[in-house]
Design a protein around this motif. Structure first.
Motif, PDB file in Angstrom:
ATOM      1  N   VAL A  13       0.880   1.666   3.775  1.00 30.16           N
ATOM      2  CA  VAL A  13      -0.147   1.805   2.740  1.00 30.16           C
ATOM      3  C   VAL A  13      -1.386   2.529   3.248  1.00 30.16           C
ATOM      4  N   VAL A  14      -1.793   2.230   4.477  1.00 26.63           N
ATOM      5  CA  VAL A  14      -3.067   2.752   4.996  1.00 26.63           C
ATOM      6  C   VAL A  14      -2.862   3.965   5.889  1.00 26.63           C
ATOM      7  N   LEU A  15      -2.097   3.810   6.937  1.00 30.74           N
ATOM      8  CA  LEU A  15      -2.013   4.850   7.963  1.00 30.74           C
ATOM      9  C   LEU A  15      -1.223   6.075   7.522  1.00 30.74           C
ATOM     10  N   LYS A  16      -0.270   5.898   6.613  1.00 35.73           N
ATOM     11  CA  LYS A  16       0.547   7.033   6.161  1.00 35.73           C
ATOM     12  C   LYS A  16       0.118   7.581   4.805  1.00 35.73           C
ATOM     13  N   SER A  17      -0.987   7.089   4.259  1.00 35.53           N
ATOM     14  CA  SER A  17      -1.447   7.525   2.946  1.00 35.53           C
ATOM     15  C   SER A  17      -1.947   8.966   2.988  1.00 35.53           C
ATOM     16  N   ASP A  18      -1.658   9.715   1.928  1.00 32.16           N
ATOM     17  CA  ASP A  18      -2.177  11.088   1.827  1.00 32.16           C
ATOM     18  C   ASP A  18      -3.544  11.108   1.134  1.00 32.16           C
ATOM     19  N   LYS A  19      -4.025   9.928   0.755  1.00 33.44           N
ATOM     20  CA  LYS A  19      -5.352   9.794   0.132  1.00 33.44           C
ATOM     21  C   LYS A  19      -6.240   8.970   1.059  1.00 33.44           C
ATOM     22  N   PRO A  20      -7.567   9.056   0.884  1.00 33.70           N
ATOM     23  CA  PRO A  20      -8.439   8.143   1.635  1.00 33.70           C
ATOM     24  C   PRO A  20      -8.117   6.692   1.263  1.00 33.70           C
ATOM     25  N   VAL A  21      -8.278   5.790   2.216  1.00 34.59           N
ATOM     26  CA  VAL A  21      -7.976   4.378   1.982  1.00 34.59           C
ATOM     27  C   VAL A  21      -9.175   3.522   2.375  1.00 34.59           C
ATOM     28  N   LYS A  50      -7.407   8.683  -6.873  1.00 27.72           N
ATOM     29  CA  LYS A  50      -8.114   9.525  -5.897  1.00 27.72           C
ATOM     30  C   LYS A  50      -8.148   8.897  -4.510  1.00 27.72           C
ATOM     31  N   ALA A  51      -8.174   7.562  -4.465  1.00 28.29           N
ATOM     32  CA  ALA A  51      -8.209   6.831  -3.194  1.00 28.29           C
ATOM     33  C   ALA A  51      -7.454   5.516  -3.365  1.00 28.29           C
ATOM     34  N   PHE A  79     -10.375   4.883   5.806  1.00 28.57           N
ATOM     35  CA  PHE A  79      -9.441   5.675   6.605  1.00 28.57           C
ATOM     36  C   PHE A  79      -9.163   6.998   5.920  1.00 28.57           C
ATOM     37  N   LYS A  80      -9.013   8.038   6.719  1.00 33.18           N
ATOM     38  CA  LYS A  80      -8.581   9.349   6.226  1.00 33.18           C
ATOM     39  C   LYS A  80      -7.562   9.851   7.238  1.00 33.18           C
ATOM     40  N   ASP A  81      -6.361  10.169   6.773  1.00 32.29           N
ATOM     41  CA  ASP A  81      -5.278  10.628   7.660  1.00 32.29           C
ATOM     42  C   ASP A  81      -5.024   9.653   8.808  1.00 32.29           C
ATOM     43  N   GLY A  82      -5.084   8.354   8.508  1.00 35.62           N
ATOM     44  CA  GLY A  82      -4.773   7.329   9.493  1.00 35.62           C
ATOM     45  C   GLY A  82      -5.882   7.024  10.492  1.00 35.62           C
TER      46      GLY A  82
END
Length: 105
Positions: A13-21, A50-51, A79-82
């Protein structure tokens, strides 16, 4: 509503997301966390699509709280890009969280 994130789902959910988390580390017994919770839910609604906005209950999920040095709660990480791009400890106005997201969108 913010997504419930666990140690088992954190990586996906967080580290592999293509959106900010946005991740709110909290606990049920924490008074300040109860103040931040509704704000995080509002941010979740406003940034839908969006996030990713989620919460980690540190009592039930300690692995990533420890990994990212969360010693005080509430702690909100963006997070952004992990990678962590923002860290906010304690209660903050909603604008602090939205500014942190806007900075990486």
């Amino acid at each position: 509503m913010a997504l419930e994130i666990t140690d088992a789902t954190f990586d996906e959910v967080v580290l592999k997301s293509d959106k900010p988390v946005v991740v709110d580390f909290w606990a049920a017994w924490c008074g300040p966390c109860r103040m931040v919770g509704p704000v995080i839910d509002e941010v979740s609604t406003e940034y839908e699509g969006k996030a990713v906005v989620g919460k980690v209950d540190v009592d039930a999920n300690q692995e990533f709280a420890a990994k990212y040095g969360v010693r005080n709660i509430p702690t909100v990480l963006v997070f952004k890009d992990g990678e962590i791009v923002s860290r906010q400890v304690g209660v903050s106005p909603k604008k602090v969280y939205t500014d942190a997201i806007d900075a990486v969108l």
